[in-house]
Design a protein around this motif. Structure first.
Motif, PDB file in Angstrom:
ATOM      1  N   TYR A  22       0.833  -1.203   0.000  1.00  0.00           N
ATOM      2  CA  TYR A  22       0.000   0.000   0.000  1.00  0.00           C
ATOM      3  C   TYR A  22       0.870   1.256   0.000  1.00  0.00           C
ATOM      4  O   TYR A  22       0.641   2.192  -0.781  1.00  0.00           O
ATOM      5  CB  TYR A  22      -0.916  -0.019   1.223  1.00  0.00           C
ATOM      6  N   THR A  26       1.535   4.091  -3.191  1.00  0.00           N
ATOM      7  CA  THR A  26       0.883   5.393  -3.034  1.00  0.00           C
ATOM      8  C   THR A  26       1.966   6.474  -3.030  1.00  0.00           C
ATOM      9  O   THR A  26       2.801   6.501  -3.911  1.00  0.00           O
ATOM     10  CB  THR A  26       0.004   5.417  -1.772  1.00  0.00           C
ATOM     11  N   SER A  27       1.999   7.341  -2.070  1.00  0.00           N
ATOM     12  CA  SER A  27       2.936   8.475  -2.131  1.00  0.00           C
ATOM     13  C   SER A  27       4.135   8.317  -1.200  1.00  0.00           C
ATOM     14  O   SER A  27       4.876   9.276  -0.972  1.00  0.00           O
ATOM     15  CB  SER A  27       2.187   9.779  -1.786  1.00  0.00           C
ATOM     16  N   TRP A  28       4.333   7.129  -0.662  1.00  0.00           N
ATOM     17  CA  TRP A  28       5.424   6.896   0.275  1.00  0.00           C
ATOM     18  C   TRP A  28       6.621   6.283  -0.457  1.00  0.00           C
ATOM     19  O   TRP A  28       6.460   5.545  -1.416  1.00  0.00           O
ATOM     20  CB  TRP A  28       4.978   5.964   1.400  1.00  0.00           C
ATOM     21  N   TYR A  43       7.427  10.015   3.792  1.00  0.00           N
ATOM     22  CA  TYR A  43       6.505  10.836   2.997  1.00  0.00           C
ATOM     23  C   TYR A  43       6.986  12.272   3.079  1.00  0.00           C
ATOM     24  O   TYR A  43       7.238  12.796   4.166  1.00  0.00           O
ATOM     25  CB  TYR A  43       5.082  10.729   3.555  1.00  0.00           C
ATOM     26  N   ILE A  74       0.137   7.074   9.231  1.00  0.00           N
ATOM     27  CA  ILE A  74      -0.294   7.021   7.828  1.00  0.00           C
ATOM     28  C   ILE A  74      -1.666   7.676   7.682  1.00  0.00           C
ATOM     29  O   ILE A  74      -1.904   8.466   6.751  1.00  0.00           O
ATOM     30  CB  ILE A  74      -0.349   5.565   7.331  1.00  0.00           C
ATOM     31  N   GLU A  78      -2.530  11.002   5.427  1.00  0.00           N
ATOM     32  CA  GLU A  78      -3.479  10.877   4.320  1.00  0.00           C
ATOM     33  C   GLU A  78      -4.855  11.446   4.649  1.00  0.00           C
ATOM     34  O   GLU A  78      -5.786  11.318   3.858  1.00  0.00           O
ATOM     35  CB  GLU A  78      -3.577   9.407   3.909  1.00  0.00           C
ATOM     36  N   LYS A  79      -4.983  12.051   5.829  1.00  0.00           N
ATOM     37  CA  LYS A  79      -6.221  12.704   6.256  1.00  0.00           C
ATOM     38  C   LYS A  79      -7.400  11.730   6.232  1.00  0.00           C
ATOM     39  O   LYS A  79      -8.487  12.032   5.726  1.00  0.00           O
ATOM     40  CB  LYS A  79      -6.504  13.937   5.393  1.00  0.00           C
ATOM     41  N   LYS A  80      -7.156  10.549   6.761  1.00  0.00           N
ATOM     42  CA  LYS A  80      -8.189   9.527   6.895  1.00  0.00           C
ATOM     43  C   LYS A  80      -8.336   9.179   8.366  1.00  0.00           C
ATOM     44  O   LYS A  80      -7.437   9.430   9.168  1.00  0.00           O
ATOM     45  CB  LYS A  80      -7.813   8.260   6.117  1.00  0.00           C
ATOM     46  N   LEU A  85      -8.718   3.566   7.235  1.00  0.00           N
ATOM     47  CA  LEU A  85      -7.482   2.953   6.754  1.00  0.00           C
ATOM     48  C   LEU A  85      -7.425   1.472   7.112  1.00  0.00           C
ATOM     49  O   LEU A  85      -7.028   0.634   6.295  1.00  0.00           O
ATOM     50  CB  LEU A  85      -6.273   3.690   7.336  1.00  0.00           C
ATOM     51  N   PRO A 261      -6.581   1.953  -3.545  1.00  0.00           N
ATOM     52  CA  PRO A 261      -5.529   2.946  -3.795  1.00  0.00           C
ATOM     53  C   PRO A 261      -4.363   2.394  -4.607  1.00  0.00           C
ATOM     54  O   PRO A 261      -3.580   3.153  -5.165  1.00  0.00           O
ATOM     55  CB  PRO A 261      -5.080   3.355  -2.387  1.00  0.00           C
TER      56      PRO A 261
END
Length: 380
Positions: A22, A26-28, A43, A74, A78-80, A85, A261
């Motif tokens: 994951y 993604t962006s990591w 990140y 995380i 990721e604002k979750k 998550l 994702p």
């Protein structure tokens, strides 16, 4: 949360490889280290920087707390919520569809008994209708659902309900359907293109597109055009949609898609669509128009004269029978009917015991008649 959940203990149910995949997709960014029992990801965006350590060995003494701390970081980045998550990480390689019911009788985390039954039952019917529309598009699907549809539904799961009126999460694992291998579940190691073109992504895409299309066409006053729309939206879908407690005044049903994702391609453009009670009567009208436009169904009662199926029972997914019956001109006629495995087994037993059978469906052809979209039963 509706119930108290110990997320620290729940980390033991996570697959560390699913977590690292994951992050990697993604962006990591992975940070190289010598240790083999942990991985570090970073990140960075403009002036913001965060780093997490993912434990890979569940035998590590602080595994649970370390993994939970990583999940919290995380989720923050990721604002979750941690709950959101965790839902995905516990169900990797899935699309998640959420159906939110908002009505006067629904309070935070509570729902009337009958509403809950309707919501869960019709959510399942909505998924089943969409799978049928993807695999075998028709205006109306009759009889038992095909085995691939049953397998797809058997792999789907209801996630934990959420506060926010009343939200039901339907977890749809990635699976594909091919002519050579049949129905096959995909794993977290399947490549992105395979998942993007899978049966699951086709189903989740079509469900969201169907609801958005229905809403827009009704807004534009195009009920006749929906009723005459190509077979990609069956009356089964409309009936399941209307069954989601939409008949109550001021009710709103919201559909939300949380795409995997790690599978970013081939997503439809709709992530959230809401329909209110105002659409209930127009959808009822569309259902009536579709049923009026379909061929009349024929009922025959007769005896089986021929059975045909794969010789090895374990490999048998369906079978074909030939039924002899008395036609309108008092002459014997025969019709070929394809049955799923369960109904075919009943047909074998009926033939062995000399029992009559009843078949209801759409009769095609004059010389070599076949019956389609059948409902099969044994006359006792």
């Amino acid at each position: 949360m509706i119930y108290s959940v110990n997320f620290v203990d729940m980390t033991l149910k996570l697959n560390p490889l699913a977590v690292t995949r994951y992050l990697a997709e993604t962006s990591w960014k992975s940070y190289p280290i010598k240790r083999k029992d942990i991985k570090i990801f970073q990140y960075q965006k403009e002036n913001f920087f965060e780093q997490v350590t993912i434990p890979l060995d569940k035998k590590l003494r602080d595994y649970k707390n370390a993994m939970y701390d990583a999940i919290c970081k995380i989720a923050y980045v990721e604002k979750k919520s941690v709950e959101q998550l965790m839902l995905y990480l516990l169900n990797p390689n899935t699309d998640i569809l959420k159906i939110r019911l908002d009505k006067k009788e629904v309070e935070s985390g509570n729902i009337m008994f009958d509403d809950a039954i309707q919501l869960f039952d019709n959510a399942k019917k909505l998924i089943a209708a969409t799978v049928l529309d993807v695999i075998n598009p028709k205006k109306i699907h009759y009889g038992r659902i095909d085995e691939p549809v049953q397998k797809f539904l058997s792999q789907c799961r209801f996630g934990q309900t959420e506060i926010g009126s009343y939200v039901v999460s339907v977890v749809c694992p990635f699976a594909e359907l091919s002519e050579t291998e049949g129905y096959r579940q995909l794993s977290i190691f399947s490549d992105e293109e395979q998942c993007a073109n899978s049966l699951t992504r086709k189903v989740t895409n079509q469900l969201m597109t169907n609801v958005a299309t229905i809403k827009q066409e009704i807004d534009d006053g195009n009920l006749d055009s929906l009723a005459n729309y190509d077979n990609s939206i069956s009356s089964n879908f409309y009936e399941a949609l209307n069954g989601l407690s939409m008949n109550t005044e001021e009710a709103t049903v919201e559909f939300m898609a949380e795409w995997s994702p790690t599978v970013q391609s081939n997503r439809c453009k709709y992530n959230k669509v809401s329909v209110t009670n105002d659409y209930y009567e127009p959808i009822k009208t569309i259902i009536s128009k579709i049923k009026e436009s379909t061929d009349e169904r024929t009922e025959i009662v007769g005896k089986i004269k021929e059975l045909k199926a794969a010789p090895i029972i374990d490999n048998r997914e369906y079978g074909t029978i030939v039924v002899v019956y008395v036609g309108d001109n008092a002459r014997a006629k025969s019709v070929t009917v394809k049955l799923d495995r369960e109904d075919y087994d009943k047909a074998v037993s009926a033939h062995q015991h000399g029992k009559a059978v009843k078949v209801i469906g759409e009769l095609r052809g004059q010389v070599k008649s076949v019956m389609e979209n059948v409902i099969f039963s044994v006359v006792e």
